[in-house]
Design a protein around this motif. Sequence first.
Motif, PDB file in Angstrom:
ATOM      1  N   THR A 124       0.856  -1.187   0.000  1.00 21.32           N
ATOM      2  CA  THR A 124       0.000   0.000   0.000  1.00 21.32           C
ATOM      3  C   THR A 124       0.888   1.231   0.000  1.00 21.32           C
ATOM      4  N   ILE A 125       0.297   2.374  -0.231  1.00 23.84           N
ATOM      5  CA  ILE A 125       1.097   3.592  -0.210  1.00 23.84           C
ATOM      6  C   ILE A 125       1.647   3.855   1.191  1.00 23.84           C
ATOM      7  N   GLU A 126       0.941   3.366   2.204  1.00 25.33           N
ATOM      8  CA  GLU A 126       1.435   3.519   3.577  1.00 25.33           C
ATOM      9  C   GLU A 126       2.751   2.769   3.785  1.00 25.33           C
ATOM     10  N   SER A 127       2.980   1.695   3.016  1.00 27.20           N
ATOM     11  CA  SER A 127       4.256   0.974   3.098  1.00 27.20           C
ATOM     12  C   SER A 127       5.405   1.918   2.760  1.00 27.20           C
ATOM     13  N   TYR A 128       5.236   2.700   1.707  1.00 29.23           N
ATOM     14  CA  TYR A 128       6.261   3.659   1.296  1.00 29.23           C
ATOM     15  C   TYR A 128       6.398   4.796   2.308  1.00 29.23           C
ATOM     16  N   VAL A 129       5.268   5.268   2.811  1.00 31.97           N
ATOM     17  CA  VAL A 129       5.289   6.361   3.788  1.00 31.97           C
ATOM     18  C   VAL A 129       6.023   5.927   5.055  1.00 31.97           C
ATOM     19  N   ASN A 130       5.728   4.734   5.525  1.00 30.01           N
ATOM     20  CA  ASN A 130       6.385   4.241   6.741  1.00 30.01           C
ATOM     21  C   ASN A 130       7.892   4.120   6.562  1.00 30.01           C
ATOM     22  N   ASP A 131       8.323   3.782   5.359  1.00 32.60           N
ATOM     23  CA  ASP A 131       9.764   3.725   5.098  1.00 32.60           C
ATOM     24  C   ASP A 131      10.397   5.112   5.234  1.00 32.60           C
ATOM     25  N   VAL A 132       9.727   6.130   4.710  1.00 31.85           N
ATOM     26  CA  VAL A 132      10.257   7.494   4.820  1.00 31.85           C
ATOM     27  C   VAL A 132      10.314   7.937   6.285  1.00 31.85           C
ATOM     28  N   ILE A 151      12.631  15.878  -0.259  1.00 29.40           N
ATOM     29  CA  ILE A 151      12.361  16.214  -1.661  1.00 29.40           C
ATOM     30  C   ILE A 151      11.618  15.033  -2.272  1.00 29.40           C
ATOM     31  N   GLY A 152      10.370  15.249  -2.686  1.00 24.01           N
ATOM     32  CA  GLY A 152       9.581  14.181  -3.288  1.00 24.01           C
ATOM     33  C   GLY A 152       9.314  14.468  -4.749  1.00 24.01           C
ATOM     34  N   HIS A 153       9.646  13.514  -5.613  1.00 21.91           N
ATOM     35  CA  HIS A 153       9.435  13.689  -7.050  1.00 21.91           C
ATOM     36  C   HIS A 153       8.240  12.868  -7.524  1.00 21.91           C
ATOM     37  N   SER A 154       7.323  13.508  -8.248  1.00 25.64           N
ATOM     38  CA  SER A 154       6.153  12.839  -8.810  1.00 25.64           C
ATOM     39  C   SER A 154       5.337  12.186  -7.690  1.00 25.64           C
ATOM     40  N   GLU A 155       5.110  10.888  -7.731  1.00 29.87           N
ATOM     41  CA  GLU A 155       4.369  10.231  -6.649  1.00 29.87           C
ATOM     42  C   GLU A 155       5.120  10.369  -5.325  1.00 29.87           C
ATOM     43  N   GLY A 156       6.443  10.508  -5.402  1.00 29.98           N
ATOM     44  CA  GLY A 156       7.236  10.726  -4.194  1.00 29.98           C
ATOM     45  C   GLY A 156       6.865  11.999  -3.468  1.00 29.98           C
ATOM     46  N   SER A 157       6.265  12.954  -4.194  1.00 33.68           N
ATOM     47  CA  SER A 157       5.785  14.178  -3.557  1.00 33.68           C
ATOM     48  C   SER A 157       4.666  13.857  -2.567  1.00 33.68           C
ATOM     49  N   LEU A 158       3.697  13.061  -3.005  1.00 37.98           N
ATOM     50  CA  LEU A 158       2.597  12.681  -2.110  1.00 37.98           C
ATOM     51  C   LEU A 158       3.113  11.864  -0.931  1.00 37.98           C
ATOM     52  N   ILE A 159       3.992  10.915  -1.203  1.00 34.67           N
ATOM     53  CA  ILE A 159       4.550  10.083  -0.130  1.00 34.67           C
ATOM     54  C   ILE A 159       5.286  10.950   0.884  1.00 34.67           C
ATOM     55  N   GLY A 160       6.073  11.897   0.391  1.00 36.50           N
ATOM     56  CA  GLY A 160       6.806  12.789   1.283  1.00 36.50           C
ATOM     57  C   GLY A 160       5.903  13.693   2.095  1.00 36.50           C
ATOM     58  N   MET A 161       4.828  14.176   1.470  1.00 34.11           N
ATOM     59  CA  MET A 161       3.861  15.027   2.176  1.00 34.11           C
ATOM     60  C   MET A 161       3.217  14.294   3.339  1.00 34.11           C
ATOM     61  N   ILE A 162       2.788  13.062   3.061  1.00 35.53           N
ATOM     62  CA  ILE A 162       2.133  12.277   4.111  1.00 35.53           C
ATOM     63  C   ILE A 162       3.115  12.018   5.249  1.00 35.53           C
ATOM     64  N   ALA A 163       4.362  11.690   4.897  1.00 35.34           N
ATOM     65  CA  ALA A 163       5.382  11.442   5.915  1.00 35.34           C
ATOM     66  C   ALA A 163       5.622  12.688   6.755  1.00 35.34           C
ATOM     67  N   ALA A 164       5.593  13.866   6.106  1.00 30.72           N
ATOM     68  CA  ALA A 164       5.823  15.120   6.821  1.00 30.72           C
ATOM     69  C   ALA A 164       4.706  15.437   7.801  1.00 30.72           C
ATOM     70  N   GLN A 165       3.540  14.805   7.610  1.00 33.58           N
ATOM     71  CA  GLN A 165       2.460  14.924   8.593  1.00 33.58           C
ATOM     72  C   GLN A 165       2.753  14.093   9.835  1.00 33.58           C
ATOM     73  N   THR A 239      -7.195   7.209  -1.564  1.00 33.45           N
ATOM     74  CA  THR A 239      -7.789   7.816  -0.362  1.00 33.45           C
ATOM     75  C   THR A 239      -7.163   9.161  -0.018  1.00 33.45           C
ATOM     76  N   TYR A 240      -6.018   9.470  -0.612  1.00 30.25           N
ATOM     77  CA  TYR A 240      -5.300  10.696  -0.257  1.00 30.25           C
ATOM     78  C   TYR A 240      -5.530  11.795  -1.284  1.00 30.25           C
ATOM     79  N   ASN A 241      -5.856  12.971  -0.778  1.00 30.52           N
ATOM     80  CA  ASN A 241      -5.995  14.155  -1.623  1.00 30.52           C
ATOM     81  C   ASN A 241      -4.824  15.085  -1.312  1.00 30.52           C
ATOM     82  N   PRO A 242      -3.910  15.264  -2.251  1.00 27.03           N
ATOM     83  CA  PRO A 242      -2.705  16.068  -1.978  1.00 27.03           C
ATOM     84  C   PRO A 242      -2.983  17.474  -1.460  1.00 27.03           C
ATOM     85  N   VAL A 243      -4.046  18.103  -1.942  1.00 22.70           N
ATOM     86  CA  VAL A 243      -4.313  19.475  -1.495  1.00 22.70           C
ATOM     87  C   VAL A 243      -4.698  19.506  -0.021  1.00 22.70           C
TER      88      VAL A 243
END
Length: 326
Positions: A124-132, A151-165, A239-243
């Motif tokens: 899941t995307i949470e797998s990537y977020v937990n790694d960050v 620094i998150g590129h493309s989908e990495g931007s969303l993953i990085g944003m969630i991690a920053a929360q 489930t995630y809305n970047p804005v």
Amino acid sequence: MKKTLTEGILLIMSLLIIACSNQSEEQLKNGTIEKNTLSIPVENGTLTAVLDIPEGTDSLPIAIIIAGSGPTDKDGNTVGANGKNNSLKMLSDTLNERGIATLRYDKRGVGDNTDLFNKEEDLTIESYVNDVVAIVHYIQKDSRFASVNIIGHSEGSLIGMIAAQEVAVDKFISLAGVGQSADKLLLEQLDGQLPPKLMDETKNILNQLKQGKQVTDVSQELNVLFRPSVQPYLISWFTYNPVDIISSLNIPLLIVNGTNDIQVTEKEAHLLKEANPQAELFIIEGMNHILKQAPPDRTGNLATYTNANLPLDEELSTKLVQFILK
């Protein structure tokens, strides 16, 4: 139609071919950059990462670089492609040259971290977020670093944003990040590439996945996008809305996009900026999705994806350094 769909898939997602916390004893020095291999404890094992540190500085900022979707490695290259662009490696090198340490890593299922990926349906995307999050915690224990930046590129931007929360970082940079939820972006990018019957089926599948429901009956033509084993990932992603996420971040933010990005248009950057007016928006004329100057036409633009001789956009390099160091 099959060729067009394949090209669309590569542009949309490249989705999914899909530790002991001790620094490796092997430390290779290349010029003034100290290169370290790290093993970072994460769920179900250890994640291998590359830490590059400019020598001769006691306290310096570090940037954690998160690659985009699918089988994209720590250097910014698509595994299995006919060539390399080395965009993220170039990004790391230019930051190192200007006094900023970097950490890059292959995602689960890719390159150095292939063994962290077992079954596609478990991802899941949470797998990537937990790694960050685990990476940030690891780096925060190292007294050599004055600040931790993502620094998150493309989908990495969303993953990085969630991690920053979830974990405190000093600054966040979105490179070619989307502003709308992935299901809407996917629908937008497929529009016009599919015949009406398949487009109707796509809309129905996306609607079901958005509601958290898996779909058992998928046409053969769409199976590469919506195969049953990838649906758990898509459900989590949708489930995630970047804005919504970026609006909640109360740290310095930089949003970057290029005018010649044929995967993620600058409209997406403006959506992120509108969601968090305190963020800094930086649009680079002529830059494409792999962070290099490229022609606007599709054929010429895509040709840059496998050309490692093209340099990273200089305007991008200068801006990122200024933002991290200020």
